[in-house]
Design a protein around this motif. Structure first.
Motif, PDB file in Angstrom:
ATOM      1  N   ASN A 159       0.620  -0.890  -0.192  1.00 29.67           N
ATOM      2  CA  ASN A 159       0.286   0.058   0.061  1.00 29.67           C
ATOM      3  C   ASN A 159       1.014   0.909   0.426  1.00 29.67           C
ATOM      4  O   ASN A 159       1.816   1.630   0.421  1.00 29.67           O
ATOM      5  N   LYS A 160       0.684   2.340  -0.553  1.00 28.22           N
ATOM      6  CA  LYS A 160       1.247   3.444  -1.103  1.00 28.22           C
ATOM      7  C   LYS A 160       1.321   4.254   0.358  1.00 28.22           C
ATOM      8  O   LYS A 160       2.359   4.556   1.050  1.00 28.22           O
ATOM      9  N   ILE A 161       1.305   3.832   2.118  1.00 26.74           N
ATOM     10  CA  ILE A 161       0.455   4.981   2.952  1.00 26.74           C
ATOM     11  C   ILE A 161       1.656   3.918   3.173  1.00 26.74           C
ATOM     12  O   ILE A 161       2.684   4.589   5.143  1.00 26.74           O
ATOM     13  N   LYS A 162       2.378   2.334   2.398  1.00 27.91           N
ATOM     14  CA  LYS A 162       3.496   1.384   3.262  1.00 27.91           C
ATOM     15  C   LYS A 162       3.289   1.630   4.838  1.00 27.91           C
ATOM     16  O   LYS A 162       3.944   1.703   5.830  1.00 27.91           O
ATOM     17  N   ARG A 163       2.293   0.828   5.704  1.00 25.04           N
ATOM     18  CA  ARG A 163       2.135   0.887   6.469  1.00 25.04           C
ATOM     19  C   ARG A 163       3.332  -0.612   7.134  1.00 25.04           C
ATOM     20  O   ARG A 163       3.128  -1.405   6.174  1.00 25.04           O
ATOM     21  N   PRO A 164       3.938   0.144   8.118  1.00 24.19           N
ATOM     22  CA  PRO A 164       4.814  -1.189   8.139  1.00 24.19           C
ATOM     23  C   PRO A 164       4.725  -2.362   8.601  1.00 24.19           C
ATOM     24  O   PRO A 164       5.589  -3.273   7.762  1.00 24.19           O
ATOM     25  N   GLU A 165       3.223  -3.586   8.745  1.00 26.86           N
ATOM     26  CA  GLU A 165       3.574  -4.445   8.548  1.00 26.86           C
ATOM     27  C   GLU A 165       3.417  -5.298   6.545  1.00 26.86           C
ATOM     28  O   GLU A 165       3.465  -6.657   6.359  1.00 26.86           O
ATOM     29  N   GLU A 166       2.621  -4.376   5.509  1.00 26.86           N
ATOM     30  CA  GLU A 166       2.960  -3.858   4.750  1.00 26.86           C
ATOM     31  C   GLU A 166       3.980  -4.111   4.293  1.00 26.86           C
ATOM     32  O   GLU A 166       4.053  -5.230   3.745  1.00 26.86           O
ATOM     33  N   VAL A 167       5.155  -3.185   4.501  1.00 30.36           N
ATOM     34  CA  VAL A 167       6.251  -3.197   4.396  1.00 30.36           C
ATOM     35  C   VAL A 167       7.664  -4.764   4.472  1.00 30.36           C
ATOM     36  O   VAL A 167       7.420  -5.368   4.127  1.00 30.36           O
ATOM     37  N   THR A 168       7.127  -5.051   5.876  1.00 25.05           N
ATOM     38  CA  THR A 168       7.606  -5.883   6.302  1.00 25.05           C
ATOM     39  C   THR A 168       6.717  -7.207   4.943  1.00 25.05           C
ATOM     40  O   THR A 168       7.814  -8.157   5.191  1.00 25.05           O
ATOM     41  N   ARG A 169       5.444  -7.194   5.379  1.00 27.81           N
ATOM     42  CA  ARG A 169       4.760  -8.819   4.043  1.00 27.81           C
ATOM     43  C   ARG A 169       5.692  -8.605   2.939  1.00 27.81           C
ATOM     44  O   ARG A 169       6.889  -9.782   2.500  1.00 27.81           O
ATOM     45  N   TYR A 170       5.601  -7.300   2.511  1.00 28.17           N
ATOM     46  CA  TYR A 170       6.743  -6.788   1.391  1.00 28.17           C
ATOM     47  C   TYR A 170       7.709  -7.025   0.871  1.00 28.17           C
ATOM     48  O   TYR A 170       8.565  -8.409   0.125  1.00 28.17           O
ATOM     49  N   ARG A 171       8.597  -6.710   1.722  1.00 29.46           N
ATOM     50  CA  ARG A 171       9.659  -7.679   2.582  1.00 29.46           C
ATOM     51  C   ARG A 171      10.379  -9.301   1.574  1.00 29.46           C
ATOM     52  O   ARG A 171      10.786  -9.789   1.080  1.00 29.46           O
ATOM     53  N   LYS A 172       9.606  -9.681   2.831  1.00 30.90           N
ATOM     54  CA  LYS A 172       9.024 -11.056   3.008  1.00 30.90           C
ATOM     55  C   LYS A 172       9.178 -11.346   1.387  1.00 30.90           C
ATOM     56  O   LYS A 172       9.930 -12.503   1.056  1.00 30.90           O
ATOM     57  N   GLN A 173       8.615 -11.148   1.117  1.00 27.80           N
ATOM     58  CA  GLN A 173       7.577 -11.780  -0.430  1.00 27.80           C
ATOM     59  C   GLN A 173       8.844 -11.628  -1.263  1.00 27.80           C
ATOM     60  O   GLN A 173       9.350 -12.282  -2.016  1.00 27.80           O
ATOM     61  N   LEU A 174       9.973 -10.257  -1.545  1.00 25.01           N
ATOM     62  CA  LEU A 174      10.742  -9.980  -2.028  1.00 25.01           C
ATOM     63  C   LEU A 174      11.830 -10.984  -1.828  1.00 25.01           C
ATOM     64  O   LEU A 174      12.141 -11.795  -3.343  1.00 25.01           O
ATOM     65  N   LYS A 175      11.808 -11.619  -1.200  1.00 25.59           N
ATOM     66  CA  LYS A 175      13.411 -11.948  -0.612  1.00 25.59           C
ATOM     67  C   LYS A 175      12.930 -14.207  -0.918  1.00 25.59           C
ATOM     68  O   LYS A 175      13.477 -14.774  -1.583  1.00 25.59           O
ATOM     69  N   GLU A 176      11.707 -14.378  -1.131  1.00 25.83           N
ATOM     70  CA  GLU A 176      11.184 -15.697  -1.958  1.00 25.83           C
ATOM     71  C   GLU A 176      11.308 -15.251  -3.454  1.00 25.83           C
ATOM     72  O   GLU A 176      11.366 -16.501  -3.965  1.00 25.83           O
ATOM     73  N   MET A 177      10.976 -14.182  -3.688  1.00 22.18           N
ATOM     74  CA  MET A 177      10.715 -14.212  -5.544  1.00 22.18           C
ATOM     75  C   MET A 177      12.834 -14.292  -5.352  1.00 22.18           C
ATOM     76  O   MET A 177      13.275 -14.792  -7.053  1.00 22.18           O
ATOM     77  N   ASP A 178      13.486 -13.798  -5.177  1.00 19.46           N
ATOM     78  CA  ASP A 178      14.700 -14.169  -5.418  1.00 19.46           C
ATOM     79  C   ASP A 178      15.047 -15.253  -4.987  1.00 19.46           C
ATOM     80  O   ASP A 178      15.784 -15.027  -5.600  1.00 19.46           O
ATOM     81  N   LYS A 179      15.118 -15.884  -4.581  1.00 19.02           N
ATOM     82  CA  LYS A 179      15.094 -17.185  -4.391  1.00 19.02           C
ATOM     83  C   LYS A 179      14.463 -18.240  -5.464  1.00 19.02           C
ATOM     84  O   LYS A 179      15.351 -19.210  -6.254  1.00 19.02           O
TER      85      LYS A 179
END
Length: 162
Positions: A46-66
């Motif tokens: 979300n463009k508001i960048k709620r902390p829980e969404e940023v944490t989820r997004y970073r986790k997803q990016l790590k999975e994508m990287d794998k």
């Protein structure tokens, strides 16, 4: 040589693991010259960048990287593709660009990671490439014309060896 398009979807929405398995199976069986894959596992935050969404997004990016690494490892172990395949990874529309002076136009530029025999090694481009530049660049690499791409849309020659 005959050309045809195939479109394959995963049964589970945004399942990059299922996509990887389907992709590898298809590539082994058919050895296509061009594959375009959309990994759906990392949903934009979300463009508001709620902390829980940023944490989820970073986790997803790590999975994508794998998964990207697994795809590249498959390419490097298959004799048909090894040392004969260019690999492009790019974001969809600039969400990875995150600084105050980046407006909506700025977010249309791509973050591109590319490697392979036709790509310069250890090269960083300062050009502002967009999605429309992918088609003529792939056409140049695979030596096919792209007559419907407007002339103002340029090939990303700065990243290419040839």
């Amino acid at each position: 040589e005959d050309f045809a398009a195939t479109c394959v979807f995963t049964k589970e929405e945004n399942s990059d693991e299922e996509l990887y398995n389907t992709l590898v199976s298809y590539m082994k069986a058919n050895h296509p010259s061009l594959v375009f894959v959309i990994l759906g596992g990392a949903q934009s935050f979300n463009k508001i960048k709620r902390p829980e969404e940023v944490t989820r997004y970073r986790k997803q990016l790590k999975e994508m990287d794998k998964n990207i690494y697994k795809i590249w490892q498959f390419i490097q172990t298959d004799t048909h593709y090894k040392d004969n395949t260019d690999f492009f990874f790019l974001n969809d529309h600039g969400d990875l660009i995150d600084h105050e002076d980046c407006d909506d136009e700025c977010k249309r530029y791509l973050v591109i990671f590319a490697l392979g025999p036709d790509i310069k090694k250890k090269y960083t481009s300062d050009k502002k490439w967009r999605q429309v530049n992918i088609c003529p660049t792939v056409g140049a690499i695979l030596n096919f014309p792209t007559p419907f791409v407007p002339k103002k849309i340029k090939i990303m020659n700065d990243i290419l060896i040839k």
